[in-house]
Enzyme design. Structure first.
Site, PDB file in Angstrom:
ATOM      1  N   ARG A 261       0.834  -1.200   0.000  1.00 43.23           N
ATOM      2  CA  ARG A 261       0.000   0.000   0.000  1.00 43.23           C
ATOM      3  C   ARG A 261       0.864   1.243   0.000  1.00 43.23           C
ATOM      4  O   ARG A 261       1.841   1.307   0.752  1.00 43.23           O
ATOM      5  CB  ARG A 261      -0.913  -0.011   1.230  1.00 43.23           C
ATOM      6  N   ARG A 276       1.568   1.450  10.169  1.00 36.48           N
ATOM      7  CA  ARG A 276       1.172   1.758   8.786  1.00 36.48           C
ATOM      8  C   ARG A 276       2.412   1.677   7.917  1.00 36.48           C
ATOM      9  O   ARG A 276       3.254   2.554   7.948  1.00 36.48           O
ATOM     10  CB  ARG A 276       0.535   3.144   8.717  1.00 36.48           C
ATOM     11  N   GLU A 351      -6.805  -0.563  15.157  1.00 41.83           N
ATOM     12  CA  GLU A 351      -7.478  -1.538  14.301  1.00 41.83           C
ATOM     13  C   GLU A 351      -6.509  -2.648  13.878  1.00 41.83           C
ATOM     14  O   GLU A 351      -5.422  -2.389  13.379  1.00 41.83           O
ATOM     15  CB  GLU A 351      -8.018  -0.827  13.062  1.00 41.83           C
ATOM     16  N   SER A 354     -10.480  -6.521  10.063  1.00 42.32           N
ATOM     17  CA  SER A 354     -11.787  -6.035   9.673  1.00 42.32           C
ATOM     18  C   SER A 354     -12.428  -7.112   8.817  1.00 42.32           C
ATOM     19  O   SER A 354     -11.750  -7.816   8.081  1.00 42.32           O
ATOM     20  CB  SER A 354     -11.641  -4.713   8.929  1.00 42.32           C
ATOM     21  N   ARG A 393       0.633  -5.574  12.298  1.00 41.98           N
ATOM     22  CA  ARG A 393      -0.214  -5.060  13.387  1.00 41.98           C
ATOM     23  C   ARG A 393      -0.403  -6.099  14.499  1.00 41.98           C
ATOM     24  O   ARG A 393      -0.445  -5.748  15.670  1.00 41.98           O
ATOM     25  CB  ARG A 393      -1.561  -4.588  12.859  1.00 41.98           C
TER      26      ARG A 393
END
Length: 424
Positions: A261, A276, A351, A354, A393
């Site tokens: 990303r 991130r 987070e 998801s 994460r």
RNA sequence: GGACGGAUGGCUGAGUCUGGUUUAAGGCACCGGUUUUGAAAACCGGCGUAGGGGUAACUCUACCGGGGGUUCGAAUCCCUCUCUGUCCGCCA
């Protein structure tokens, strides 16, 4: 993407949904264009019917004069048809462009709200945030101190936001992956290693926009390939254009891939360290179901995420994502937010997973259908995805929650047999 | 990387050279029926997907790996891409 007929017949509901989700699209224009398009399509069809009839009659024309006369007539009809077809195709392209911006309808129970502040906490994990009798380090300080994480070398060899993992942290990373895959296989998921690159058309089908000005996707020059941001892309693409038998469903897959990303525009303390990054590994759950199965499957995926984080002894909460914070394809989305003691001042939720039920939104664009035996016609499947573990994460959560005052980290019990050690 | 084949409905397989009664033959499988105590066999009929029109019976359009072209008309001719087979070369 939503069905055009549905949009036309439910334009008020679609408009309200766009409003709830903070998306502005001219739904009325779409409805108007679609009405025109259908009329034009009708005339294309009629001209074609007439032209086909002429063409057919040429074969049995009685003489060459007759033949020439009919040819001319056919030519004229085809020209008219082509003109109408062009008109139709232009309308169709315009409608399609609008259609791509219309998000999926939201689940009626979704909390309505502008952004993530409206997300609703619905449950918490088995473990509560731990009371430290020392000041816990954040994962980056801890990782650098122990020689596990090296962002400096990552920046030097590749660029800002890239990192090297070393030593025991690599063993931990692999153990987490191994644990997740084993658990998912036990629950009927097919482990799948996917390509890390995919065609742009597949990215678009899943709902990503490669190569735009605001894209989060790295693309490969001089080709139509991009690096995937998640295995959801390749797992969905794997079945693109396929019609499945209804008794094959549900299909549950566990994708293992790297994820890339660009994370354009994201920075700051909250995205420090591994939180991130431009590249990470993810164990992803993906399911194709019958429409009536998807709500239950969504609950199953959410429960698996909870079980996995309970297993690695991490405190978390589950939130039901508000309409304004849902991505375009999602009908409903649940996030797990793990407690990260080193984040912010004194700890914050971050987070870590998801899971989304995308109903038929992706399937319609990817053209993935199912057929019931002895029934005519086909319907679109439902697609769902959920994170098992996003490495990086999940590692943050383990390092920060299980650290000791001396800088060592306790390995969660479920990972010890895989890693072969209790502490690192 | 090189040479030459191939891709047709759920499967198999004709049609491609030579464009037009082909609504894509035939077979297998599947579904319904006749016959039978039951089954098999035989016979009869049905048997794709998507979109449009119609209350309906029904009807129209598109689809022969994808895209483009030639033509009044393309499964068929031309270009291109993808996949695949065989042989050769290279290679962990």
């Amino acid at each position: 993407m939503l069905d055009r007929k549905f949009i036309v017949e439910n334009s008020d509901a679609v408009k309200q949904n766009c409003y709830n989700r903070n998306v502005s699209v001219d739904v009325d224009l779409l409805v108007e264009l679609e009405t025109t398009r259908k009329a034009v399509a009708q005339s294309v069809q009629e001209l074609n019917t007439a032209a086909n009839a002429i063409s057919k009659s040429i074969g049995s024309a009685k003489d060459s004069d007759e033949r020439e006369r009919l040819k001319e007539e056919g030519r004229l009809l085809r020209e008219q048809k082509d003109a109408a077809q062009h008109h139709h195709d232009a309308l169709d392209a315009e409608i399609h462009a609008l259609q791509l911006h219309i998000p999926n309808m939201a689940h009626p129970d979704c909390p309505v709200g502008e952004d993530d502040k409206a997300n609703l906490e619905i449950s918490t994990g088995k473990h509560s945030p731990r009371k430290f009798d020392f000041k816990p380090l954040d994962h980056l300080d801890l990782g650098e101190k122990r020689g596990w994480i090296d962002f400096e070398a990552g920046a030097a060899t590749t660029g800002n936001g890239f990192y090297f993992l070393k030593g025991d942290l690599v063993l931990l990373d692999l153990a987490v992956q191994q644990f997740a895959v084993r658990e998912l296989v036990k629950r009927g998921f097919t482990p799948t290693i996917t390509p890390d690159l995919a065609r742009d058309s597949v990215l678009e089908g899943i709902g990503f926009m490669p190569r735009g000005p605001e894209t989060q996707i790295y693309s490969i020059q001089d080709s139509d390939l991009s690096l995937i941001g998640t295995a959801e892309i390749t797992l969905g693409g794997m079945y693109s254009g396929k019609t499945l038998a209804s008794d094959e469903l549900p299909i549950k897959m566990c994708g293992i891939s790297h994820c890339y990303r660009t994370e354009a525009g994201a920075a700051g303390r909250a995205s420090r360290g591994l939180y991130r990054v431009h590249q990470f590994t993810k164990i992803e759950m993906f399911a194709f179901t019958l429409p009536e199965q998807s709500d239950a499957m969504h609950d199953e995926l959410r429960q698996i995420e909870c079980d996995l984080f309970d297993a690695i002894e991490i405190p978390y909460r589950v939130v039901d994502t508000a309409t304004g914070d849902l991505g375009g394809p999602a009908y409903r989305k649940f996030d797990l937010e793990a407690w990260m003691p080193g984040r912010g001042e004194g700890g914050e939720w971050g987070e870590v997973t998801s899971t989304s039920n995308c109903t038929d939104y992706q399937a319609r664009r990817l053209n993935i259908r199912y057929k019931e035996k002895d029934k005519k016609g086909t319907q679109f499947v439902h697609t769902l995805n959920g994170t098992a573990f996003a490495l990086s994460r999940a590692l943050i959560a383990i390092l920060e929650n299980h650290q000791n005052a001396d800088g060592t980290v306790n390995i969660p019990a479920c990972l010890r047999p895989i890693m072969g050690q209790e502490k690192m």
